[in-house]
Write a protein that holds these residues in place. Structure first.
Motif, PDB file in Angstrom:
ATOM      1  N   LYS A 136       0.841  -1.202   0.000  1.00 24.04           N
ATOM      2  CA  LYS A 136       0.000   0.000   0.000  1.00 24.04           C
ATOM      3  C   LYS A 136       0.878   1.255   0.000  1.00 24.04           C
ATOM      4  CE  LYS A 136      -3.954   2.168   2.295  1.00 24.04           C
ATOM      5  NZ  LYS A 136      -4.944   1.868   1.234  1.00 24.04           N
ATOM      6  N   GLU A 137       1.952   1.200   0.774  1.00 21.70           N
ATOM      7  CA  GLU A 137       2.891   2.317   0.842  1.00 21.70           C
ATOM      8  C   GLU A 137       3.547   2.564  -0.519  1.00 21.70           C
ATOM      9  OE1 GLU A 137       7.187   2.186   2.632  1.00 21.70           O
ATOM     10  OE2 GLU A 137       5.755   2.455   4.267  1.00 21.70           O
ATOM     11  N   HIS A 142      -2.039   4.522  -3.419  1.00 19.67           N
ATOM     12  CA  HIS A 142      -2.361   3.978  -2.093  1.00 19.67           C
ATOM     13  C   HIS A 142      -3.730   3.285  -2.075  1.00 19.67           C
ATOM     14  CE1 HIS A 142       1.231   5.997  -0.794  1.00 19.67           C
ATOM     15  NE2 HIS A 142       0.737   7.174  -1.119  1.00 19.67           N
ATOM     16  N   SER A 146      -4.471  -2.208   2.956  1.00 16.00           N
ATOM     17  CA  SER A 146      -3.590  -2.375   4.111  1.00 16.00           C
ATOM     18  C   SER A 146      -3.977  -3.655   4.839  1.00 16.00           C
ATOM     19  CB  SER A 146      -3.728  -1.184   5.059  1.00 16.00           C
ATOM     20  OG  SER A 146      -5.014  -1.197   5.679  1.00 16.00           O
TER      21      SER A 146
END
Length: 227
Positions: A136-137, A142, A146
């Protein structure tokens, strides 16, 4: 409170073209290969003697086709065919920007900033949750799930099963699942003794007992993996 224990039979869908090409699949729709259809039929043969009270799968073609072939064979063996519930809560992890990307490229992009060279290196150094958070980072939008977002959705899928008023204690439930989801469930719930360096094979069956009266962290116990 009465006992409500369900026997879940989780089947990894048959091989897809993205599996064959070693690409992240997630929420993308890649059709089954001929080998993938055979994977589904092998799973169907393993499960032909089980009377399923319910059946669930994600709303992806690979899961739906696998489910239908298993239910076809099960019905042909003389069992009552349950309705198939196809729902987004049973999808694979969402990889966002990296959907369809070559796996080695994606996991190098996720792990590189943290000194990890690939997926297994991320797991070894930081744990499985980090694979989701790092991806996700690395996703420029994004959009990738997560770890918290992923588990919230997956747990809602278990809640859908638990809330089925037609199910009773001891019932067997078919669930068509996905490779990384099966591996994630094993990392979370399996006792020691399972080799989790081995990813679940296409068409393999993993069996879980699901106590719907327990909180999620205590609700699932592993019976068998990757059979």
């Amino acid at each position: 409170m009465e006992t409500m224990l369900l026997h879940l039979h989780l089947v990894r869908h048959g091989q897809t073209f993205f599996n064959r090409y070693n690409r992240l699949q997630g929420w993308s729709n890649s059709p089954l290969t001929d080998a993938g259809l055979a994977d589904a039929d092998k799973a169907a043969a393993k499960l032909r003697d089980i009377e399923f009270a319910a059946a669930y799968c994600s709303d992806t073609t690979r899961a739906q086709v696998t489910a239908q072939r298993i239910l076809d064979a099960n019905e042909a063996a003389g069992h009552v065919r349950p309705s198939l519930v196809s729902d987004m809560h049973f999808r694979e992890q969402f990889y966002g920007y990296f959907e369809g990307q070559d796996m080695s490229v994606a996991w190098t992009a996720a792990g590189g900033p943290h000194g990890a060279k690939n997926y297994n290196d991320i797991v070894r150094k930081y744990g499985l949750a980090a694979t989701r958070d790092f991806l996700k980072e690395a996703d420029p939008f994004h959009d990738a799930e997560s770890d918290n977002e992923y588990w919230h959705r997956v747990e809602d899928g278990f809640a859908l099963i638990a809330d089925n008023p037609r199910l009773k204690n001891g019932d067997h439930v078919l669930q068509i699942s996905h490779g990384n989801t099966l591996l994630s469930l094993m990392h979370r719930f399996a006792p020691e003794g399972y080799d989790l360096s081995e990813r679940p094979a296409n068409g393999s069956v993993t069996c879980l007992d699901f106590d719907t009266n327990e909180p999620m962290d205590r609700a699932v116990s592993v019976v068998s993996y990757n059979q």
